[in-house]
Design an enzyme around this catalytic site. Sequence first.
Site, PDB file in Angstrom:
ATOM      1  N   ASP A 134       0.790  -1.226   0.000  1.00 25.93           N
ATOM      2  CA  ASP A 134       0.000   0.000   0.000  1.00 25.93           C
ATOM      3  C   ASP A 134       0.832   1.291   0.000  1.00 25.93           C
ATOM      4  O   ASP A 134       0.661   2.143  -0.882  1.00 25.93           O
ATOM      5  CB  ASP A 134      -0.961  -0.048   1.195  1.00 25.93           C
ATOM      6  N   ILE A 162      -5.311   2.088  -0.184  1.00 26.22           N
ATOM      7  CA  ILE A 162      -5.104   1.515  -1.520  1.00 26.22           C
ATOM      8  C   ILE A 162      -5.400   0.021  -1.512  1.00 26.22           C
ATOM      9  O   ILE A 162      -5.989  -0.510  -2.455  1.00 26.22           O
ATOM     10  CB  ILE A 162      -3.671   1.793  -2.015  1.00 26.22           C
ATOM     11  N   ASP A 163      -5.015  -0.674  -0.461  1.00 26.39           N
ATOM     12  CA  ASP A 163      -5.365  -2.091  -0.344  1.00 26.39           C
ATOM     13  C   ASP A 163      -6.872  -2.278  -0.397  1.00 26.39           C
ATOM     14  O   ASP A 163      -7.392  -3.114  -1.152  1.00 26.39           O
ATOM     15  CB  ASP A 163      -4.844  -2.648   0.989  1.00 26.39           C
ATOM     16  N   SER A 164      -7.586  -1.522   0.423  1.00 26.72           N
ATOM     17  CA  SER A 164      -9.041  -1.677   0.492  1.00 26.72           C
ATOM     18  C   SER A 164      -9.696  -1.312  -0.832  1.00 26.72           C
ATOM     19  O   SER A 164     -10.614  -1.995  -1.302  1.00 26.72           O
ATOM     20  CB  SER A 164      -9.609  -0.810   1.612  1.00 26.72           C
TER      21      SER A 164
END
Length: 392
Positions: A134, A162-164
């Site tokens: 991320d 960003i991961d989510s």
Amino acid sequence: MGQTPLTATTVLDLSQGIAGPMAATLLADFGADVVSVEPPGGATERKLSGGAAFPNVSRNKRSIVLDLKSEEGTEVLHRLVEDADVLIHNNRPGKMADLGADYETLAEINPQLVYCSVTGYGEEGPYRDRPGIDPLAQAASGMMWTTGEPDRKPSRIGPPTIDSGTGTYAAFAIVMALWHANQTGQGQKVEATLFDTAATYMSDWYTQYSMHGDVPSRRGHSWEQYAPSGVFETATDPIYLATPAQPLWERFANAIDRPDWIDDSRFETNEKRLENREVLFEAIEEEFASQDRATLLEQLLEAGVPAAELQTVAQAAMDEHLHERGTLRLIEDGDGDEVIAATTPVKLSETPGEVMSVSPDLGEHTREVLAEFAYNDEEIDRLLDDGIVQGE
């Protein structure tokens, strides 16, 4: 739970971390049977943030442990793929081919398979072999450059945004690919990447640069396009205020009984307020210094002024609005303790997502899942004895 959009959809989740597991969790919320295929020792999300990540990306899943580094482990995966609808992984480019689990190989076994790779930079391009997490995507996309105070180093956004976001985009793409497969009988490969997600979030700034040659400056808690906007102290706790349009500025000035500011030559237009930002902010905090936050917030909201309390993590975790809507709720973690965790972040009136089961123990469903995929007891016992699979 009754019929849901993804009932009868089987997902093999080989991914670890946040982004891939988040995609699988969103599918599981809407009825997909998600089997988390974990390596010996467990997936990394079991340990991230001291285990805090796991309940949020493992709900509604079943867990099996499979050693894909062994030839027989790959054979087991191939057998599972025969009756699966979706496979999600987050290995670096080339790794799945080494495991005998690349798209081309698995599509031969199951032509309807929707195969989703979640990577840092994608499977093509100059950065394809870079490790991706991320904050690296935040850094490379310019997002980090825009975040933080102007006189300090750029800062990352705290939570794994960003991961989510990549997990959400991946889930959306998978549903589109499932629709296509159901219509045509043809599966396909889906790619979601952290860098692409970050770049998409930054698109307005890229367009601004290409149109005007402008790049945003770091403004910390404030915003460079309008004023006032930012964190302001009160006599009790801080408040966040935003006035992105002239009528909202005028409402604000009237709401705090400072209508004289509307015609003040320093503040009469947004351009003037930006030029005199420091003076304006000092004046606002002077007005707020003697006011209780709750009373002030009620006053502003009644006037239609965009404002919110600046809450700590502890306060937000107990926020009555989030709990009343069911966005946050108490669930059991792997040790049987009740913890606060997020649920499905979207609401559907007819086919809502639900939390149907809590985080699974490592390998809790190995025997159960293998039996469903036509393994008999003798085969399962042998796989367990040989360490190809682990669990109960």
